[in-house]
Write an enzyme that holds these catalytic residues in place. Structure first.
Site, PDB file in Angstrom:
ATOM      1  N   GLY A  46       0.843  -1.192   0.000  1.00 42.48           N
ATOM      2  CA  GLY A  46       0.000   0.000   0.000  1.00 42.48           C
ATOM      3  C   GLY A  46       0.872   1.233   0.000  1.00 42.48           C
ATOM      4  N   GLN A  51       3.115   9.955   1.286  1.00 46.79           N
ATOM      5  CA  GLN A  51       4.403   9.258   1.200  1.00 46.79           C
ATOM      6  C   GLN A  51       5.179   9.629  -0.064  1.00 46.79           C
ATOM      7  OE1 GLN A  51       2.539   5.265   2.208  1.00 46.79           O
ATOM      8  NE2 GLN A  51       4.545   5.035   3.171  1.00 46.79           N
ATOM      9  N   CYS A  89       6.233  -0.505   6.728  1.00 48.48           N
ATOM     10  CA  CYS A  89       5.831   0.753   6.096  1.00 48.48           C
ATOM     11  C   CYS A  89       6.945   1.166   5.148  1.00 48.48           C
ATOM     12  CB  CYS A  89       5.625   1.822   7.165  1.00 48.48           C
ATOM     13  SG  CYS A  89       5.195   3.438   6.502  1.00 48.48           S
ATOM     14  N   LEU A  90       6.592   1.566   3.931  1.00 44.32           N
ATOM     15  CA  LEU A  90       7.621   1.962   2.960  1.00 44.32           C
ATOM     16  C   LEU A  90       8.387   3.201   3.411  1.00 44.32           C
ATOM     17  CD1 LEU A  90       5.743   1.312  -0.407  1.00 44.32           C
ATOM     18  CD2 LEU A  90       7.596  -0.039   0.590  1.00 44.32           C
ATOM     19  N   HIS A 131      -3.772   1.207   7.874  1.00 48.49           N
ATOM     20  CA  HIS A 131      -2.436   1.808   7.816  1.00 48.49           C
ATOM     21  C   HIS A 131      -2.438   3.013   6.859  1.00 48.49           C
ATOM     22  CE1 HIS A 131       2.115   1.312   7.786  1.00 48.49           C
ATOM     23  NE2 HIS A 131       1.917   2.105   6.759  1.00 48.49           N
ATOM     24  N   GLU A 132      -3.040   2.836   5.677  1.00 43.84           N
ATOM     25  CA  GLU A 132      -3.002   3.901   4.662  1.00 43.84           C
ATOM     26  C   GLU A 132      -3.906   5.071   5.057  1.00 43.84           C
ATOM     27  OE1 GLU A 132      -0.583   3.583   2.837  1.00 43.84           O
ATOM     28  OE2 GLU A 132      -0.313   1.429   3.036  1.00 43.84           O
ATOM     29  N   HIS A 135      -2.123   7.212   7.418  1.00 41.52           N
ATOM     30  CA  HIS A 135      -1.168   8.113   6.752  1.00 41.52           C
ATOM     31  C   HIS A 135      -1.839   9.428   6.363  1.00 41.52           C
ATOM     32  CE1 HIS A 135       2.726   6.249   6.266  1.00 41.52           C
ATOM     33  NE2 HIS A 135       2.240   5.137   5.762  1.00 41.52           N
TER      34      HIS A 135
HETATM   35 ZN   LIG Z   1       3.134   3.292   5.640  1.00 38.53          ZN
END
Ligand SMILES: [Zn+2]
Length: 182
Positions: A46, A51, A89-90, A131-132, A135
Site C-alpha cells: 500500500g 508518502q 511501512c515503505l 495503515h493507509e 497516513h
Molecule cells: Zn506506511
C-alpha cells in the site's frame, strides 16, 4: 511509469493531515497512476499520497493480487483486533513490528472518476486500509503500537541506515589515501 521518491520517517509531510480531494480531474488520475507505479516498484502492499509528498486523501493498495485505490476514505472497523500481526511501512524501509489492528474493515470512498466505492477487507487487506488511512491523518504505525513495542521500534529506527535521527557516526574509509591528507 512515473515512479516517485518515497518520503522517509522524519519528513514533516508524513505528520501533516491530508486534504480531501475535491476535483476528480486528470491530475488526480495521474496521482493514482504515480502512487500505483511507485507502490509496485517498491514493492509494497500500500502507499498513501503523503508518502510521495502529496497532501491529498488518496491511497493505493496491492493485497492478495488485487490492485486498487481509494479516495477520501472513511473506515468502519470491527471490534475484533489482531494484536500480533507484523506490519511494515515503505517510509520505514526494512523494518516491521507487531502492530494492533482491527481484523475487518469496511472502507467507503470514491474512485478516481468520482464514483462511490465500498471496499471490504479482512486480515492483511483490513490492516492495509487502516495503515493507509492513518497516513492521510498524519498517523504512523509506530503511533498504534503499545509503549513497550514503540520503544523497541524507535530504537530500530535510530539504528537504521536510512534514518536521519541518529547522531552522525564517523565511518572509516576502506580506501587507503596513500598517506596524503584529503
Ligand atoms: Zn506506511
Amino acid at each position: 511509469m512515473a515512479i516517485q521518491p518515497i518520503r522517509l520517517f522524519g519528513d514533516p509531510v508524513l505528520r501533516t493531515p491530508a486534504t480531501p480531494v475535491a476535483d476528480f480531474d486528470k491530475e488526480l488520475r495521474k496521482l493514482v497512476k504515480d502512487l500505483t507505479d511507485t507502490m509496485m516498484d517498491a514493492p509494497g502492499a500500500g502507499l498513501a499520497a503523503p508518502q510521495i509528498g502529496v497532501g491529498l486523501r488518496v491511497f493505493t493498495y496491492y493485497v492478495d493480487d488485487q490492485v486498487g485505490h481509494l479516495i477520501n476514505p472513511d473506515l468502519d472497523l470491527s471490534d475484533e483486533c489482531d494484536e500480533e500481526g507484523e506490519e511494515g511501512c515503505l517510509s520505514f524501509p526494512g523494518l516491521s513490528f507487531p502492530t494492533p489492528r482491527a481484523v475487518r474493515a469496511v472502507a467507503k470512498g470514491f474512485n478516481m472518476h468520482g464514483e462511490p466505492v465500498t471496499l471490504e477487507g479482512t486480515d492483511l487487506m483490513a490492516r492495509c486500509f487502516q495503515h493507509e488511512t492513518d497516513h492521510l491523518d498524519g498517523i504512523l504505525f509506530i503511533d498504534r503500537m503499545d509503549p513497550k513495542q514503540r520503544k523497541l521500534a524507535m530504537k530500530a529506527v535510530r539504528e537504521a541506515e536510512w534514518s536521519g535521527l541518529a547522531a552522525p557516526v564517523i565511518r572509516m574509509s576502506p580506501h587507503a589515501t596513500g598517506g596524503k591528507a584529503l
